[in-house]
Design a protein around this motif. Structure first.
Motif, PDB file in Angstrom:
ATOM      1  N   VAL A 100       0.852  -1.188   0.000  1.00 26.87           N
ATOM      2  CA  VAL A 100       0.000   0.000   0.000  1.00 26.87           C
ATOM      3  C   VAL A 100       0.888   1.237   0.000  1.00 26.87           C
ATOM      4  N   PHE A 101       0.688   2.084  -0.989  1.00 30.34           N
ATOM      5  CA  PHE A 101       1.453   3.316  -1.129  1.00 30.34           C
ATOM      6  C   PHE A 101       0.490   4.493  -0.977  1.00 30.34           C
ATOM      7  N   ARG A 102       0.470   5.097   0.202  1.00 25.42           N
ATOM      8  CA  ARG A 102      -0.393   6.268   0.417  1.00 25.42           C
ATOM      9  C   ARG A 102       0.315   7.531  -0.070  1.00 25.42           C
ATOM     10  N   ARG A 103      -0.486   8.444  -0.588  1.00 22.67           N
ATOM     11  CA  ARG A 103       0.007   9.722  -1.137  1.00 22.67           C
ATOM     12  C   ARG A 103       1.030   9.506  -2.249  1.00 22.67           C
ATOM     13  N   TYR A 104       0.776   8.515  -3.071  1.00 20.31           N
ATOM     14  CA  TYR A 104       1.708   8.187  -4.151  1.00 20.31           C
ATOM     15  C   TYR A 104       1.808   9.319  -5.164  1.00 20.31           C
ATOM     16  N   ASP A 105       0.776  10.127  -5.273  1.00 19.10           N
ATOM     17  CA  ASP A 105       0.804  11.257  -6.205  1.00 19.10           C
ATOM     18  C   ASP A 105       1.958  12.211  -5.897  1.00 19.10           C
ATOM     19  N   ASN A 106       2.330  12.331  -4.622  1.00 18.96           N
ATOM     20  CA  ASN A 106       3.472  13.183  -4.264  1.00 18.96           C
ATOM     21  C   ASN A 106       4.766  12.642  -4.865  1.00 18.96           C
ATOM     22  N   PHE A 107       4.929  11.323  -4.810  1.00 20.12           N
ATOM     23  CA  PHE A 107       6.110  10.682  -5.399  1.00 20.12           C
ATOM     24  C   PHE A 107       6.080  10.834  -6.918  1.00 20.12           C
ATOM     25  N   VAL A 108       4.906  10.682  -7.525  1.00 19.78           N
ATOM     26  CA  VAL A 108       4.772  10.836  -8.973  1.00 19.78           C
ATOM     27  C   VAL A 108       5.148  12.258  -9.390  1.00 19.78           C
ATOM     28  N   GLU A 109       4.705  13.246  -8.629  1.00 24.00           N
ATOM     29  CA  GLU A 109       5.050  14.636  -8.937  1.00 24.00           C
ATOM     30  C   GLU A 109       6.555  14.871  -8.812  1.00 24.00           C
ATOM     31  N   GLU A 110       7.177  14.228  -7.848  1.00 22.57           N
ATOM     32  CA  GLU A 110       8.613  14.383  -7.607  1.00 22.57           C
ATOM     33  C   GLU A 110       9.442  13.718  -8.712  1.00 22.57           C
ATOM     34  N   ASP A 111       9.060  12.496  -9.087  1.00 18.62           N
ATOM     35  CA  ASP A 111       9.817  11.740 -10.091  1.00 18.62           C
ATOM     36  C   ASP A 111       8.906  10.692 -10.729  1.00 18.62           C
ATOM     37  N   GLY A 112       8.133  11.124 -11.700  1.00 20.43           N
ATOM     38  CA  GLY A 112       7.124  10.277 -12.330  1.00 20.43           C
ATOM     39  C   GLY A 112       7.668   9.000 -12.940  1.00 20.43           C
ATOM     40  N   LYS A 113       8.778   9.074 -13.648  1.00 24.26           N
ATOM     41  CA  LYS A 113       9.345   7.879 -14.305  1.00 24.26           C
ATOM     42  C   LYS A 113       9.776   6.834 -13.275  1.00 24.26           C
ATOM     43  N   PHE A 114      10.385   7.293 -12.210  1.00 27.18           N
ATOM     44  CA  PHE A 114      10.838   6.385 -11.158  1.00 27.18           C
ATOM     45  C   PHE A 114       9.632   5.752 -10.451  1.00 27.18           C
ATOM     46  N   ALA A 115       8.622   6.570 -10.153  1.00 24.07           N
ATOM     47  CA  ALA A 115       7.409   6.071  -9.496  1.00 24.07           C
ATOM     48  C   ALA A 115       6.709   5.029 -10.370  1.00 24.07           C
ATOM     49  N   GLU A 116       6.669   5.274 -11.670  1.00 26.69           N
ATOM     50  CA  GLU A 116       6.073   4.307 -12.608  1.00 26.69           C
ATOM     51  C   GLU A 116       6.898   3.024 -12.667  1.00 26.69           C
ATOM     52  N   ALA A 117       8.214   3.148 -12.626  1.00 26.65           N
ATOM     53  CA  ALA A 117       9.079   1.964 -12.697  1.00 26.65           C
ATOM     54  C   ALA A 117       8.840   1.041 -11.495  1.00 26.65           C
ATOM     55  N   ILE A 118       8.637   1.618 -10.303  1.00 29.32           N
ATOM     56  CA  ILE A 118       8.343   0.805  -9.114  1.00 29.32           C
ATOM     57  C   ILE A 118       7.064   0.011  -9.344  1.00 29.32           C
ATOM     58  N   LEU A 119       6.024   0.681  -9.842  1.00 27.60           N
ATOM     59  CA  LEU A 119       4.748   0.004 -10.092  1.00 27.60           C
ATOM     60  C   LEU A 119       4.877  -1.051 -11.186  1.00 27.60           C
ATOM     61  N   ASP A 120       5.671  -0.761 -12.207  1.00 21.72           N
ATOM     62  CA  ASP A 120       5.862  -1.713 -13.293  1.00 21.72           C
ATOM     63  C   ASP A 120       6.518  -3.001 -12.787  1.00 21.72           C
ATOM     64  N   ILE A 121       7.485  -2.867 -11.900  1.00 23.27           N
ATOM     65  CA  ILE A 121       8.139  -4.043 -11.324  1.00 23.27           C
ATOM     66  C   ILE A 121       7.148  -4.856 -10.495  1.00 23.27           C
ATOM     67  N   ILE A 122       6.320  -4.178  -9.707  1.00 21.73           N
ATOM     68  CA  ILE A 122       5.308  -4.889  -8.906  1.00 21.73           C
ATOM     69  C   ILE A 122       4.349  -5.640  -9.833  1.00 21.73           C
ATOM     70  N   ALA A 123       3.909  -4.982 -10.897  1.00 18.06           N
ATOM     71  CA  ALA A 123       2.981  -5.615 -11.840  1.00 18.06           C
ATOM     72  C   ALA A 123       3.611  -6.839 -12.512  1.00 18.06           C
TER      73      ALA A 123
END
Length: 171
Positions: A100-123
Motif C-alpha cells: 500500500v502506497f499512500r500519497r503516491y501522487d506526491n512521489f509521482v510529482e517528484e519523479d514520475g518515471k521512477f514512481a512508474e518503474a516501481i509500479l511496473d516491477i510490482i505488476a
C-alpha cells in the motif's frame, strides 16, 4: 436490497479477484474506501505493508522501501535489486502480499518515471506470483483524483470499483 453485479462478483470471488482481473495495481482516492478494502485483505490472510510516500524522491525512495519491506542489508538500492528482493518476499503462510502506497501522487510529482518503474516491477512480479498460487497486489492512494498512468506491466491501472466514476472521486 438487491446487490449489484459487482457486489455479487466480489462476494463470490473476493476483493483480490476484483482488483487482479484488471491489473495488479489499483488506484484509490478516498482513504476510507482504501481502509475498507484493507480490512478485507487483513481478514483474508493477506500480508499488508503500508507506506506513506508523501516525502519520497529519487534519493530516499529505495531507503524507505528497504525499511518498510524489511529488505536485507545487501539491498543494492536500484530497480533491479528492488525486483530481486520483491521476488524473495513470497511467503506461503499468506494468500498474498498487498503493498500500500499512500500519497503516491506526491512521489509521482517528484519523479514520475521512477514512481512508474516501481509500479511496473510490482505488476511484472505479480504475474510470476500468480503462476505459483500467490497474489501480489499494489494499492496506490492519491490525493489527486485525476492521477493517471500509462500502461503499467502491460495494463493501465484502474480506479477501485467504488471510485471508478469520476464523480465518485470528488472531495
Amino acid at each position: 436490497m438487491t446487490k449489484s453485479k459487482l457486489e455479487q462478483e466480489e462476494d463470490k470471488f473476493g476483493k483480490d479477484y476484483e482488483i487482479l482481473k484488471s491489473s495488479p495495481i489499483c488506484k484509490y482516492f478516498k482513504n476510507g474506501i482504501l481502509d475498507e478494502d484493507l480490512n478485507w485483505f487483513n481478514s483474508n490472510n493477506y500480508e499488508v505493508i503500508e507506506m506513506n510516500c508523501r516525502n519520497w524522491n529519487r534519493k530516499n525512495a529505495h531507503q524507505k522501501l528497504k525499511i518498510a519491506l524489511n529488505f536485507p542489508d545487501y539491498y543494492g538500492e536500484n530497480l533491479d535489486a528492488f525486483a530481486d528482493c520483491l521476488t524473495d518476499m513470497y511467503n506461503e503462510r499468506y494468500r498474498g502480499l498487498v503493498l500500500v502506497f499512500r500519497r503516491y501522487d506526491n512521489f509521482v510529482e517528484e519523479d514520475g518515471k521512477f514512481a512508474e518503474a516501481i509500479l511496473d516491477i510490482i505488476a511484472s512480479e505479480s504475474r510470476i506470483w500468480l503462476l505459483t498460487g500467490q497474489k501480489l497486489i499494489g494499492l496506490i492512494q492519491s490525493d489527486n483524483p485525476d492521477l493517471d498512468f500509462p500502461k503499467i506491466g502491460g495494463t493501465s491501472p484502474d480506479w477501485n470499483a467504488s471510485e471508478w466514476f469520476n464523480e465518485n472521486r470528488k472531495k
